[in-house]
Design an enzyme around this catalytic site. Structure first.
Site, mmCIF file in Angstrom:
data_model
loop_
_atom_site.group_PDB
_atom_site.id
_atom_site.type_symbol
_atom_site.label_atom_id
_atom_site.label_comp_id
_atom_site.label_asym_id
_atom_site.label_seq_id
_atom_site.Cartn_x
_atom_site.Cartn_y
_atom_site.Cartn_z
ATOM 1 N N GLY A 1 76.955 63.984 51.446
ATOM 2 C CA GLY A 1 76.679 65.122 52.309
ATOM 3 C C GLY A 1 77.705 66.238 52.212
ATOM 4 N N GLU B 1 78.400 54.671 46.599
ATOM 5 C CA GLU B 1 78.390 55.988 47.224
ATOM 6 C C GLU B 1 79.812 56.327 47.678
ATOM 7 O OE1 GLU B 1 74.329 57.084 48.913
ATOM 8 O OE2 GLU B 1 75.231 55.767 50.379
ATOM 9 N N HIS C 1 75.453 51.365 54.748
ATOM 10 C CA HIS C 1 75.658 52.789 54.449
ATOM 11 C C HIS C 1 76.974 53.235 55.104
ATOM 12 C CE1 HIS C 1 75.183 57.131 54.414
ATOM 13 N NE2 HIS C 1 74.296 56.958 53.456
ATOM 14 N N GLY D 1 70.401 64.280 51.504
ATOM 15 C CA GLY D 1 69.893 65.614 51.836
ATOM 16 C C GLY D 1 68.744 66.083 50.952
ATOM 17 N N SER E 1 75.584 63.477 47.092
ATOM 18 C CA SER E 1 75.282 64.860 46.692
ATOM 19 C C SER E 1 74.554 64.950 45.346
ATOM 20 C CB SER E 1 76.559 65.706 46.686
ATOM 21 O OG SER E 1 77.104 65.774 47.996
ATOM 22 N N LYS F 1 67.960 59.665 56.605
ATOM 23 C CA LYS F 1 68.921 59.636 57.723
ATOM 24 C C LYS F 1 68.163 59.900 59.026
ATOM 25 C CE LYS F 1 72.436 61.310 54.581
ATOM 26 N NZ LYS F 1 73.870 61.329 54.433
ATOM 27 N N ASN G 1 67.009 58.687 51.336
ATOM 28 C CA ASN G 1 67.508 58.276 52.652
ATOM 29 C C ASN G 1 67.360 59.481 53.578
ATOM 30 O OD1 ASN G 1 68.889 57.421 54.899
ATOM 31 N ND2 ASN G 1 70.922 57.598 53.971
ATOM 32 N N GLU H 1 77.821 55.734 56.705
ATOM 33 C CA GLU H 1 77.722 56.291 58.064
ATOM 34 C C GLU H 1 77.629 55.178 59.097
ATOM 35 O OE1 GLU H 1 74.503 58.987 57.202
ATOM 36 O OE2 GLU H 1 75.877 60.154 55.937
HETATM 37 C C1 PEP Z 1 73.201 59.239 51.438
HETATM 38 O O1 PEP Z 1 72.919 59.518 52.591
HETATM 39 O O2 PEP Z 1 73.177 58.058 51.060
HETATM 40 C C2 PEP Z 1 73.588 60.320 50.525
HETATM 41 C C3 PEP Z 1 73.918 60.019 49.301
HETATM 42 O O3 PEP Z 1 73.561 61.584 51.033
HETATM 43 P P1 PEP Z 1 73.664 62.965 50.197
HETATM 44 O O4 PEP Z 1 72.745 62.823 49.009
HETATM 45 O O5 PEP Z 1 73.198 64.013 51.157
HETATM 46 O O6 PEP Z 1 75.075 63.114 49.779
#
Ligand code: PEP
Length: 251
Positions: free
Chosen positions: A176, A170, A99, A236, A214, A13, A11, A101
Protein backbone atom coordinates in the site's frame (compact mmCIF):
# COMPACT_ATOMS: atom_id res chain seq x y z
CA UNK A 1 7.76 -32.64 -14.46
CA UNK A 2 5.68 -30.96 -11.77
CA UNK A 3 4.52 -27.50 -12.75
CA UNK A 4 3.97 -25.06 -9.91
CA UNK A 5 0.57 -23.37 -9.97
CA UNK A 6 0.51 -19.74 -11.00
CA UNK A 7 -1.92 -17.40 -9.27
CA UNK A 8 -3.17 -13.84 -9.21
CA UNK A 9 -5.19 -13.17 -6.07
CA UNK A 10 -6.95 -9.89 -5.33
CA UNK A 11 -7.21 -8.73 -1.71
CA UNK A 12 -10.03 -6.23 -1.48
CA UNK A 13 -9.20 -5.49 2.17
CA UNK A 14 -12.06 -3.60 3.90
CA UNK A 15 -13.41 -2.01 0.74
CA UNK A 16 -16.55 -2.33 -1.33
CA UNK A 17 -20.30 -1.88 -1.39
CA UNK A 18 -22.89 -4.17 -2.93
CA UNK A 19 -23.11 -1.78 -5.88
CA UNK A 20 -19.38 -1.31 -6.50
CA UNK A 21 -18.70 -5.02 -6.03
CA UNK A 22 -21.34 -5.92 -8.60
CA UNK A 23 -19.54 -3.96 -11.30
CA UNK A 24 -16.12 -5.34 -10.34
CA UNK A 25 -17.33 -8.95 -10.17
CA UNK A 26 -19.14 -8.61 -13.49
CA UNK A 27 -15.91 -7.61 -15.22
CA UNK A 28 -14.00 -10.46 -13.56
CA UNK A 29 -16.52 -13.03 -14.70
CA UNK A 30 -15.88 -12.34 -18.41
CA UNK A 31 -13.58 -14.92 -20.07
CA UNK A 32 -9.83 -14.19 -20.03
CA UNK A 33 -8.43 -16.52 -22.69
CA UNK A 34 -4.77 -15.52 -22.32
CA UNK A 35 -4.84 -16.49 -18.66
CA UNK A 36 -7.00 -19.60 -19.07
CA UNK A 37 -4.60 -20.91 -21.70
CA UNK A 38 -1.89 -21.12 -19.04
CA UNK A 39 -4.16 -22.80 -16.44
CA UNK A 40 -3.48 -19.96 -14.06
CA UNK A 41 -5.66 -19.52 -11.03
CA UNK A 42 -7.41 -16.21 -10.52
CA UNK A 43 -9.11 -15.40 -7.24
CA UNK A 44 -10.42 -12.60 -5.04
CA UNK A 45 -10.44 -12.42 -1.25
CA UNK A 46 -13.43 -10.34 -0.25
CA UNK A 47 -14.82 -9.05 3.07
CA UNK A 48 -16.85 -11.89 4.64
CA UNK A 49 -20.25 -10.14 4.29
CA UNK A 50 -19.75 -10.14 0.52
CA UNK A 51 -19.05 -13.86 0.14
CA UNK A 52 -22.66 -14.57 -0.82
CA UNK A 53 -22.63 -11.87 -3.51
CA UNK A 54 -19.27 -13.11 -4.77
CA UNK A 55 -20.44 -16.72 -4.89
CA UNK A 56 -23.47 -15.72 -6.98
CA UNK A 57 -21.38 -13.64 -9.36
CA UNK A 58 -18.36 -15.90 -9.82
CA UNK A 59 -19.87 -19.38 -9.46
CA UNK A 60 -19.19 -21.35 -12.65
CA UNK A 61 -16.80 -18.75 -14.10
CA UNK A 62 -13.55 -20.45 -13.11
CA UNK A 63 -12.51 -17.46 -11.00
CA UNK A 64 -12.08 -18.54 -7.37
CA UNK A 65 -12.90 -16.60 -4.22
CA UNK A 66 -12.19 -16.62 -0.53
CA UNK A 67 -11.84 -14.61 2.65
CA UNK A 68 -9.12 -12.51 4.27
CA UNK A 69 -8.96 -14.30 7.62
CA UNK A 70 -10.60 -17.13 9.56
CA UNK A 71 -10.77 -18.53 13.07
CA UNK A 72 -8.45 -21.30 14.13
CA UNK A 73 -11.44 -22.81 15.97
CA UNK A 74 -14.17 -24.98 14.47
CA UNK A 75 -17.12 -23.43 16.32
CA UNK A 76 -18.18 -22.17 19.72
CA UNK A 77 -17.97 -19.09 21.92
CA UNK A 78 -15.72 -16.95 19.71
CA UNK A 79 -17.80 -13.83 19.15
CA UNK A 80 -17.07 -12.10 15.87
CA UNK A 81 -15.05 -14.96 14.43
CA UNK A 82 -15.76 -16.86 11.19
CA UNK A 83 -14.89 -20.55 10.80
CA UNK A 84 -13.44 -22.42 7.84
CA UNK A 85 -16.67 -24.41 7.52
CA UNK A 86 -18.67 -21.17 7.23
CA UNK A 87 -16.39 -19.95 4.45
CA UNK A 88 -16.82 -23.29 2.65
CA UNK A 89 -20.61 -22.88 2.78
CA UNK A 90 -20.19 -19.79 0.61
CA UNK A 91 -18.02 -21.61 -1.91
CA UNK A 92 -14.70 -20.20 -0.73
CA UNK A 93 -11.69 -22.22 -1.80
CA UNK A 94 -8.91 -20.01 -0.45
CA UNK A 95 -8.29 -17.83 2.59
CA UNK A 96 -5.51 -15.38 3.47
CA UNK A 97 -3.74 -16.02 6.77
CA UNK A 98 -1.17 -13.83 8.45
CA UNK A 99 -1.56 -10.77 6.27
CA UNK A 100 0.73 -8.09 7.72
CA UNK A 101 -2.25 -5.87 8.53
CA UNK A 102 -3.66 -8.63 10.75
CA UNK A 103 -0.28 -9.23 12.33
CA UNK A 104 0.04 -5.49 12.98
CA UNK A 105 -3.49 -4.42 13.98
CA UNK A 106 -4.75 -7.68 15.50
CA UNK A 107 -1.51 -8.79 17.14
CA UNK A 108 -1.57 -12.13 15.33
CA UNK A 109 1.54 -14.12 16.13
CA UNK A 110 3.17 -16.57 13.74
CA UNK A 111 1.81 -19.36 15.99
CA UNK A 112 -1.72 -17.96 15.54
CA UNK A 113 -1.12 -17.84 11.79
CA UNK A 114 0.04 -21.47 11.74
CA UNK A 115 -3.07 -22.57 13.67
CA UNK A 116 -5.31 -20.69 11.25
CA UNK A 117 -3.51 -22.15 8.23
CA UNK A 118 -3.95 -25.67 9.63
CA UNK A 119 -7.66 -25.04 10.33
CA UNK A 120 -8.11 -23.85 6.75
CA UNK A 121 -6.20 -26.77 5.22
CA UNK A 122 -8.01 -29.35 7.33
CA UNK A 123 -11.34 -27.95 6.15
CA UNK A 124 -10.34 -28.21 2.49
CA UNK A 125 -9.44 -24.56 1.93
CA UNK A 126 -6.10 -23.49 0.49
CA UNK A 127 -4.46 -21.14 2.98
CA UNK A 128 -2.43 -18.32 1.45
CA UNK A 129 0.21 -17.92 4.15
CA UNK A 130 1.58 -14.35 4.17
CA UNK A 131 5.05 -13.50 5.41
CA UNK A 132 7.27 -10.44 5.09
CA UNK A 133 9.70 -8.20 6.90
CA UNK A 134 9.37 -4.56 7.93
CA UNK A 135 11.67 -1.83 6.65
CA UNK A 136 13.43 -1.84 10.04
CA UNK A 137 14.09 -5.58 9.66
CA UNK A 138 15.48 -5.09 6.16
CA UNK A 139 17.70 -2.19 7.17
CA UNK A 140 18.97 -4.19 10.15
CA UNK A 141 19.92 -7.06 7.82
CA UNK A 142 17.44 -9.49 9.39
CA UNK A 143 14.89 -9.77 6.57
CA UNK A 144 15.61 -13.46 5.90
CA UNK A 145 15.72 -14.51 9.55
CA UNK A 146 12.44 -12.64 10.16
CA UNK A 147 10.73 -14.49 7.34
CA UNK A 148 12.23 -17.81 8.46
CA UNK A 149 10.88 -17.22 11.97
CA UNK A 150 7.42 -16.48 10.54
CA UNK A 151 7.49 -19.76 8.60
CA UNK A 152 8.83 -21.92 11.45
CA UNK A 153 5.54 -22.48 13.34
CA UNK A 154 4.01 -23.77 10.08
CA UNK A 155 6.59 -26.59 9.87
CA UNK A 156 4.21 -29.38 10.89
CA UNK A 157 1.65 -28.21 8.36
CA UNK A 158 4.30 -27.81 5.66
CA UNK A 159 5.43 -31.40 6.32
CA UNK A 160 1.96 -32.82 5.77
CA UNK A 161 0.65 -30.42 3.11
CA UNK A 162 3.81 -29.69 1.08
CA UNK A 163 3.16 -28.23 -2.35
CA UNK A 164 -0.58 -27.93 -1.67
CA UNK A 165 0.11 -24.77 0.32
CA UNK A 166 0.44 -21.30 -1.16
CA UNK A 167 2.72 -18.63 0.33
CA UNK A 168 2.82 -14.89 -0.27
CA UNK A 169 5.97 -12.89 0.33
CA UNK A 170 4.83 -9.36 1.07
CA UNK A 171 7.49 -6.98 2.35
CA UNK A 172 5.59 -4.75 4.79
CA UNK A 173 7.36 -1.67 3.44
CA UNK A 174 5.88 -2.34 -0.01
CA UNK A 175 2.22 -2.90 0.97
CA UNK A 176 0.00 0.00 0.00
CA UNK A 177 3.00 2.33 -0.16
CA UNK A 178 3.57 2.47 -3.89
CA UNK A 179 7.12 1.27 -3.17
CA UNK A 180 7.60 -2.11 -4.85
CA UNK A 181 10.46 -4.50 -4.17
CA UNK A 182 12.72 -4.63 -7.21
CA UNK A 183 12.40 -7.86 -9.19
CA UNK A 184 15.87 -8.79 -7.92
CA UNK A 185 14.95 -8.16 -4.25
CA UNK A 186 11.71 -10.10 -4.62
CA UNK A 187 13.39 -13.00 -6.46
CA UNK A 188 16.12 -13.24 -3.83
CA UNK A 189 13.60 -13.55 -1.00
CA UNK A 190 11.43 -15.99 -2.95
CA UNK A 191 14.46 -18.20 -3.56
CA UNK A 192 15.19 -18.03 0.18
CA UNK A 193 11.59 -18.93 1.09
CA UNK A 194 11.68 -21.83 -1.35
CA UNK A 195 14.89 -23.17 0.17
CA UNK A 196 13.44 -22.82 3.67
CA UNK A 197 10.32 -24.73 2.60
CA UNK A 198 12.46 -27.45 1.00
CA UNK A 199 14.50 -27.78 4.17
CA UNK A 200 11.29 -28.39 6.12
CA UNK A 201 9.81 -30.85 3.60
CA UNK A 202 11.35 -31.71 0.18
CA UNK A 203 8.07 -31.56 -1.74
CA UNK A 204 7.26 -28.12 -0.31
CA UNK A 205 9.88 -26.79 -2.75
CA UNK A 206 7.06 -26.85 -5.33
CA UNK A 207 4.65 -24.74 -3.30
CA UNK A 208 3.46 -21.61 -5.10
CA UNK A 209 5.04 -18.44 -3.74
CA UNK A 210 3.35 -15.18 -4.70
CA UNK A 211 4.75 -11.67 -4.44
CA UNK A 212 2.65 -8.88 -2.93
CA UNK A 213 3.36 -5.21 -2.40
CA UNK A 214 2.29 -2.41 -4.74
CA UNK A 215 2.01 -4.68 -7.79
CA UNK A 216 0.61 -2.75 -10.75
CA UNK A 217 0.01 -3.47 -14.41
CA UNK A 218 3.28 -1.63 -15.14
CA UNK A 219 5.51 -3.85 -12.96
CA UNK A 220 3.63 -7.17 -12.83
CA UNK A 221 5.18 -8.81 -15.88
CA UNK A 222 8.75 -8.31 -14.73
CA UNK A 223 7.99 -9.48 -11.19
CA UNK A 224 6.04 -12.53 -12.38
CA UNK A 225 8.85 -13.36 -14.81
CA UNK A 226 11.30 -14.13 -11.96
CA UNK A 227 12.07 -17.81 -11.64
CA UNK A 228 10.77 -18.25 -8.07
CA UNK A 229 7.76 -15.92 -8.32
CA UNK A 230 4.54 -17.75 -9.14
CA UNK A 231 2.22 -14.76 -9.40
CA UNK A 232 0.92 -12.05 -7.14
CA UNK A 233 -1.25 -11.02 -4.23
CA UNK A 234 -2.74 -7.70 -5.25
CA UNK A 235 -4.29 -5.14 -2.88
CA UNK A 236 -5.14 -1.67 -4.16
CA UNK A 237 -4.95 -2.52 -7.87
CA UNK A 238 -7.47 -5.37 -7.42
CA UNK A 239 -10.21 -2.79 -6.80
CA UNK A 240 -9.93 -1.39 -10.32
CA UNK A 241 -11.20 -3.93 -12.83
CA UNK A 242 -9.02 -2.82 -15.75
CA UNK A 243 -5.89 -2.80 -13.60
CA UNK A 244 -6.58 -6.19 -12.05
CA UNK A 245 -7.36 -7.78 -15.42
CA UNK A 246 -4.16 -6.33 -16.88
CA UNK A 247 -2.20 -7.79 -13.97
CA UNK A 248 -3.88 -11.17 -14.54
CA UNK A 249 -2.81 -10.93 -18.17
CA UNK A 250 0.81 -10.51 -17.02
CA UNK A 251 1.03 -14.03 -15.60
C1 PEP B 1 -1.98 -6.60 0.02
O1 PEP B 1 -2.92 -6.06 0.59
O2 PEP B 1 -1.72 -7.79 0.23
C2 PEP B 1 -1.17 -5.80 -0.91
C3 PEP B 1 -0.16 -6.36 -1.50
O3 PEP B 1 -1.56 -4.50 -1.09
P1 PEP B 1 -1.03 -3.49 -2.23
O4 PEP B 1 -1.04 -4.26 -3.53
O5 PEP B 1 -2.03 -2.37 -2.22
O6 PEP B 1 0.34 -3.08 -1.85
Amino acid sequence: MFVRNRWVIGNWKMNGTLASNAALLESLSAPKPSVEAQSARLAVCVPAPYLNQTQRALGGTGVLWGAQDLSEHRSGAFTGEVSAAMLKEFGASIVLVGHSERRQYNAESSEDVAAKAAAAFDAGLTPIICVGETLLDREAGVAESTVAAQLAPCAALIQRAGAALVFAYEPVWAIGTGRTATPEQAQAMHAFVRSELASIAPNARDASILYGGSVKAANARELFGQSDIDGGLIGGASLVAADFIAICGSL
